[in-house]
Design a protein around this motif. Sequence first.
Motif, PDB file in Angstrom:
ATOM      1  N   ALA A   8       0.848  -1.189   0.000  1.00 34.98           N
ATOM      2  CA  ALA A   8       0.000   0.000   0.000  1.00 34.98           C
ATOM      3  C   ALA A   8       0.890   1.248   0.000  1.00 34.98           C
ATOM      4  O   ALA A   8       1.929   1.281   0.678  1.00 34.98           O
ATOM      5  CB  ALA A   8      -0.891   0.006   1.233  1.00 34.98           C
ATOM      6  N   PRO A   9       0.521   2.271  -0.757  1.00 38.63           N
ATOM      7  CA  PRO A   9       1.311   3.510  -0.765  1.00 38.63           C
ATOM      8  C   PRO A   9       1.281   4.177   0.605  1.00 38.63           C
ATOM      9  O   PRO A   9       0.342   4.000   1.382  1.00 38.63           O
ATOM     10  CB  PRO A   9       0.617   4.371  -1.821  1.00 38.63           C
ATOM     11  N   PHE A  13      -8.647  11.075  -0.821  1.00 35.26           N
ATOM     12  CA  PHE A  13      -7.683  10.621  -1.827  1.00 35.26           C
ATOM     13  C   PHE A  13      -6.903   9.414  -1.309  1.00 35.26           C
ATOM     14  O   PHE A  13      -6.711   8.423  -2.027  1.00 35.26           O
ATOM     15  CB  PHE A  13      -6.727  11.756  -2.188  1.00 35.26           C
ATOM     16  N   ALA A  14      -6.438   9.512  -0.062  1.00 39.21           N
ATOM     17  CA  ALA A  14      -5.677   8.402   0.526  1.00 39.21           C
ATOM     18  C   ALA A  14      -6.521   7.131   0.591  1.00 39.21           C
ATOM     19  O   ALA A  14      -6.042   6.033   0.281  1.00 39.21           O
ATOM     20  CB  ALA A  14      -5.176   8.791   1.916  1.00 39.21           C
ATOM     21  N   SER A  16      -8.985   6.332  -1.344  1.00 39.80           N
ATOM     22  CA  SER A  16      -9.212   5.808  -2.694  1.00 39.80           C
ATOM     23  C   SER A  16      -8.021   4.994  -3.194  1.00 39.80           C
ATOM     24  O   SER A  16      -8.169   4.160  -4.089  1.00 39.80           O
ATOM     25  CB  SER A  16      -9.502   6.963  -3.665  1.00 39.80           C
ATOM     26  N   LYS A  17      -6.851   5.259  -2.616  1.00 42.90           N
ATOM     27  CA  LYS A  17      -5.635   4.543  -3.009  1.00 42.90           C
ATOM     28  C   LYS A  17      -5.310   3.405  -2.043  1.00 42.90           C
ATOM     29  O   LYS A  17      -4.302   2.706  -2.225  1.00 42.90           O
ATOM     30  CB  LYS A  17      -4.443   5.506  -3.061  1.00 42.90           C
ATOM     31  N   ALA A  70      -4.195   3.777   0.892  1.00 41.57           N
ATOM     32  CA  ALA A  70      -2.880   4.175   1.407  1.00 41.57           C
ATOM     33  C   ALA A  70      -2.826   4.200   2.929  1.00 41.57           C
ATOM     34  O   ALA A  70      -3.847   4.330   3.613  1.00 41.57           O
ATOM     35  CB  ALA A  70      -2.510   5.549   0.855  1.00 41.57           C
ATOM     36  N   THR A  96       5.146   9.522   0.133  1.00 41.45           N
ATOM     37  CA  THR A  96       4.815  10.606  -0.780  1.00 41.45           C
ATOM     38  C   THR A  96       4.150  11.723   0.007  1.00 41.45           C
ATOM     39  O   THR A  96       3.257  11.457   0.820  1.00 41.45           O
ATOM     40  CB  THR A  96       3.861  10.121  -1.889  1.00 41.45           C
TER      41      THR A  96
END
Length: 232
Positions: A5-6, A36-37, A39-40, A42, A75
Amino acid sequence: MADAAPKFVAYERVSTARQGKSGLGLEAQRKAIDDFAASKGAKMVARFTEVESGRKADRPELQQALHLAKITGSTLLIAKLDRLSRNAAFLLTLRDSGVRFIAVDMPEANDLTVGIMALVAQQEREAISKRTKEALAAAKARGVKLGNPNGAAALRRAGKGAAALRETVSANADDFAEALRPIIEELRQDGYTTLRAVAQELNARGVLARRGGRWHVSSVRGLLERLFETSV
Protein backbone atom coordinates in the motif's frame (compact mmCIF):
# COMPACT_ATOMS: atom_id res chain seq x y z
CA MET A 1 2.51 -10.83 -4.52
CA ALA A 2 0.31 -7.73 -4.19
CA ASP A 3 1.92 -4.32 -4.29
CA ALA A 4 2.47 -2.72 -0.90
CA ALA A 5 0.00 0.00 0.00
CA PRO A 6 1.31 3.51 -0.76
CA LYS A 7 2.43 5.64 2.17
CA PHE A 8 1.51 9.31 2.48
CA VAL A 9 2.66 12.17 4.70
CA ALA A 10 -0.05 14.82 4.75
CA TYR A 11 0.73 18.55 4.81
CA GLU A 12 -1.95 21.15 5.48
CA ARG A 13 -1.69 24.90 5.89
CA VAL A 14 -3.84 27.70 7.23
CA SER A 15 -2.79 31.33 7.29
CA THR A 16 -3.93 32.45 10.75
CA ALA A 17 -3.97 31.13 14.31
CA ARG A 18 -7.72 31.69 14.43
CA GLN A 19 -8.22 29.43 11.42
CA GLY A 20 -5.98 26.85 13.03
CA LYS A 21 -7.94 26.82 16.29
CA SER A 22 -11.37 26.85 14.67
CA GLY A 23 -10.56 24.34 11.96
CA LEU A 24 -11.70 26.84 9.34
CA GLY A 25 -10.03 25.88 6.09
CA LEU A 26 -8.54 22.73 7.58
CA GLU A 27 -11.67 20.62 7.30
CA ALA A 28 -11.87 20.90 3.52
CA GLN A 29 -8.14 20.19 3.11
CA ARG A 30 -8.28 17.23 5.46
CA LYS A 31 -11.32 15.72 3.75
CA ALA A 32 -9.70 16.03 0.32
CA ILE A 33 -6.50 14.42 1.59
CA ASP A 34 -8.25 11.62 3.48
CA ASP A 35 -10.61 10.83 0.59
CA PHE A 36 -7.68 10.62 -1.83
CA ALA A 37 -5.68 8.40 0.53
CA ALA A 38 -8.67 6.13 1.06
CA SER A 39 -9.21 5.81 -2.69
CA LYS A 40 -5.64 4.54 -3.01
CA GLY A 41 -5.83 2.23 -0.01
CA ALA A 42 -2.88 4.17 1.41
CA LYS A 43 -1.35 4.29 4.85
CA MET A 44 -1.16 7.76 6.43
CA VAL A 45 2.25 7.91 8.09
CA ALA A 46 1.81 11.34 9.67
CA ARG A 47 0.02 14.63 9.29
CA PHE A 48 1.60 18.09 9.60
CA THR A 49 -0.35 21.32 9.95
CA GLU A 50 1.29 24.71 9.39
CA VAL A 51 -0.33 27.82 10.88
CA GLU A 52 1.33 30.89 9.38
CA SER A 53 1.29 33.30 6.51
CA GLY A 54 1.73 31.84 3.04
CA ARG A 55 4.33 34.54 2.37
CA LYS A 56 6.80 33.15 4.90
CA ALA A 57 9.66 31.11 3.54
CA ASP A 58 10.43 29.50 6.93
CA ARG A 59 8.00 26.63 7.34
CA PRO A 60 9.14 24.22 10.05
CA GLU A 61 6.16 21.87 9.66
CA LEU A 62 6.77 21.59 5.92
CA GLN A 63 10.44 20.82 6.53
CA GLN A 64 9.51 18.10 9.02
CA ALA A 65 6.94 16.66 6.63
CA LEU A 66 9.47 16.53 3.79
CA HIS A 67 12.12 14.97 6.01
CA LEU A 68 9.78 12.26 7.26
CA ALA A 69 8.56 11.53 3.74
CA LYS A 70 12.16 11.16 2.58
CA ILE A 71 13.30 8.80 5.33
CA THR A 72 10.16 6.64 5.18
CA GLY A 73 9.90 6.53 1.39
CA SER A 74 6.50 8.18 1.58
CA THR A 75 4.81 10.61 -0.78
CA LEU A 76 3.96 14.10 0.43
CA LEU A 77 0.23 14.67 -0.02
CA ILE A 78 -1.31 18.14 -0.10
CA ALA A 79 -4.88 19.16 -0.83
CA LYS A 80 -4.48 22.19 -3.06
CA LEU A 81 -1.40 23.19 -5.00
CA ASP A 82 -3.21 26.04 -6.76
CA ARG A 83 -3.94 27.73 -3.42
CA LEU A 84 -0.18 27.78 -2.74
CA SER A 85 0.87 28.55 -6.29
CA ARG A 86 1.62 32.24 -5.57
CA ASN A 87 4.26 31.34 -3.00
CA ALA A 88 7.60 30.86 -4.74
CA ALA A 89 9.41 29.80 -1.54
CA PHE A 90 6.99 26.91 -0.95
CA LEU A 91 7.16 25.77 -4.56
CA LEU A 92 10.95 25.86 -4.72
CA THR A 93 11.24 23.99 -1.42
CA LEU A 94 8.90 21.35 -2.77
CA ARG A 95 10.74 21.10 -6.09
CA ASP A 96 14.21 20.84 -4.55
CA SER A 97 13.32 18.44 -1.74
CA GLY A 98 13.73 15.28 -3.79
CA VAL A 99 10.50 13.98 -2.27
CA ARG A 100 7.65 12.61 -4.35
CA PHE A 101 4.49 14.64 -3.95
CA ILE A 102 0.85 14.62 -5.00
CA ALA A 103 -1.57 17.55 -4.93
CA VAL A 104 -5.14 16.31 -4.83
CA ASP A 105 -6.38 19.21 -6.94
CA MET A 106 -3.54 18.86 -9.47
CA PRO A 107 -2.34 15.23 -9.41
CA GLU A 108 -0.55 15.59 -12.76
CA ALA A 109 1.85 18.23 -11.33
CA ASN A 110 5.56 17.35 -11.36
CA ASP A 111 8.91 19.01 -10.69
CA LEU A 112 8.82 20.84 -14.01
CA THR A 113 5.30 22.11 -13.36
CA VAL A 114 6.26 23.33 -9.91
CA GLY A 115 9.41 25.04 -11.20
CA ILE A 116 7.41 26.97 -13.78
CA MET A 117 4.80 27.89 -11.17
CA ALA A 118 7.57 29.21 -8.91
CA LEU A 119 8.81 31.54 -11.65
CA VAL A 120 5.27 32.74 -12.31
CA ALA A 121 4.70 33.25 -8.58
CA GLN A 122 7.79 35.44 -8.25
CA GLN A 123 6.74 37.55 -11.23
CA GLU A 124 3.25 37.88 -9.80
CA ARG A 125 4.59 39.05 -6.44
CA GLU A 126 6.63 41.72 -8.23
CA ALA A 127 3.60 42.73 -10.32
CA ILE A 128 1.43 43.00 -7.20
CA SER A 129 4.00 45.24 -5.52
CA LYS A 130 4.14 47.44 -8.61
CA ARG A 131 0.34 47.68 -8.85
CA THR A 132 0.09 48.61 -5.18
CA LYS A 133 2.62 51.42 -5.56
CA GLU A 134 0.92 52.66 -8.73
CA ALA A 135 -2.52 52.67 -7.07
CA LEU A 136 -1.23 54.67 -4.11
CA ALA A 137 0.64 57.09 -6.39
CA ALA A 138 -2.50 57.60 -8.50
CA ALA A 139 -4.55 58.28 -5.38
CA LYS A 140 -1.98 60.78 -4.17
CA ALA A 141 -2.01 62.50 -7.59
CA ARG A 142 -5.80 62.88 -7.27
CA GLY A 143 -5.26 64.74 -4.02
CA VAL A 144 -6.04 61.91 -1.62
CA LYS A 145 -3.98 62.30 1.54
CA LEU A 146 -2.71 58.91 2.66
CA GLY A 147 -2.44 59.14 6.39
CA ASN A 148 -4.76 61.17 8.59
CA PRO A 149 -5.42 64.35 6.59
CA ASN A 150 -7.39 67.11 8.33
CA GLY A 151 -8.05 64.79 11.22
CA ALA A 152 -10.14 65.56 14.26
CA ALA A 153 -7.27 67.11 16.24
CA ALA A 154 -6.40 69.48 13.39
CA LEU A 155 -10.01 70.57 13.01
CA ARG A 156 -10.36 71.21 16.72
CA ARG A 157 -7.25 73.36 16.65
CA ALA A 158 -8.79 75.33 13.79
CA GLY A 159 -11.91 75.92 15.88
CA LYS A 160 -14.26 73.93 13.65
CA GLY A 161 -17.61 72.88 15.08
CA ALA A 162 -18.68 69.31 15.74
CA ALA A 163 -20.82 69.01 12.59
CA ALA A 164 -18.07 70.31 10.32
CA LEU A 165 -15.57 68.08 12.09
CA ARG A 166 -17.67 64.94 11.57
CA GLU A 167 -18.38 65.80 7.94
CA THR A 168 -14.75 66.45 7.08
CA VAL A 169 -13.42 63.38 8.88
CA SER A 170 -16.05 61.19 7.21
CA ALA A 171 -15.22 62.61 3.77
CA ASN A 172 -11.51 62.00 4.37
CA ALA A 173 -12.20 58.43 5.40
CA ASP A 174 -14.32 57.86 2.29
CA ASP A 175 -11.58 59.21 0.03
CA PHE A 176 -8.98 57.06 1.75
CA ALA A 177 -11.14 53.93 1.43
CA GLU A 178 -11.78 54.57 -2.27
CA ALA A 179 -8.06 54.94 -2.87
CA LEU A 180 -7.56 51.45 -1.47
CA ARG A 181 -10.55 49.84 -3.23
CA PRO A 182 -8.50 48.33 -6.12
CA ILE A 183 -6.04 46.80 -3.67
CA ILE A 184 -8.78 45.37 -1.44
CA GLU A 185 -10.66 43.90 -4.41
CA GLU A 186 -7.45 42.30 -5.65
CA LEU A 187 -6.79 40.76 -2.23
CA ARG A 188 -10.31 39.35 -2.06
CA GLN A 189 -9.90 37.79 -5.51
CA ASP A 190 -6.60 36.26 -4.38
CA GLY A 191 -8.27 34.49 -1.46
CA TYR A 192 -7.53 36.86 1.43
CA THR A 193 -10.92 36.34 3.01
CA THR A 194 -10.32 37.02 6.70
CA LEU A 195 -9.79 40.38 8.37
CA ARG A 196 -6.49 39.23 9.85
CA ALA A 197 -5.19 37.93 6.53
CA VAL A 198 -6.03 41.23 4.80
CA ALA A 199 -4.32 43.20 7.59
CA GLN A 200 -1.19 41.05 7.36
CA GLU A 201 -1.00 41.44 3.58
CA LEU A 202 -1.52 45.22 3.67
CA ASN A 203 1.27 45.49 6.25
CA ALA A 204 3.49 43.21 4.16
CA ARG A 205 2.96 45.48 1.15
CA GLY A 206 3.87 48.57 3.16
CA VAL A 207 0.42 50.16 2.89
CA LEU A 208 -0.15 52.51 5.83
CA ALA A 209 -3.44 52.63 7.70
CA ARG A 210 -5.34 55.92 7.65
CA ARG A 211 -3.63 57.21 10.78
CA GLY A 212 -0.24 56.30 9.37
CA GLY A 213 0.28 53.12 11.38
CA ARG A 214 -0.10 49.40 10.88
CA TRP A 215 -3.29 47.60 9.94
CA HIS A 216 -5.20 45.59 12.51
CA VAL A 217 -8.40 43.56 12.40
CA SER A 218 -10.43 46.52 13.64
CA SER A 219 -9.05 48.96 11.06
CA VAL A 220 -9.61 46.49 8.21
CA ARG A 221 -13.17 45.91 9.42
CA GLY A 222 -13.83 49.65 9.35
CA LEU A 223 -12.35 49.96 5.88
CA LEU A 224 -14.45 47.13 4.46
CA GLU A 225 -17.64 48.41 6.06
CA ARG A 226 -17.01 51.81 4.52
CA LEU A 227 -16.23 50.34 1.09
CA PHE A 228 -19.03 47.83 0.90
CA GLU A 229 -21.55 49.45 3.27
CA THR A 230 -22.11 46.27 5.20
CA SER A 231 -21.05 44.85 8.54
CA VAL A 232 -18.09 42.48 8.42
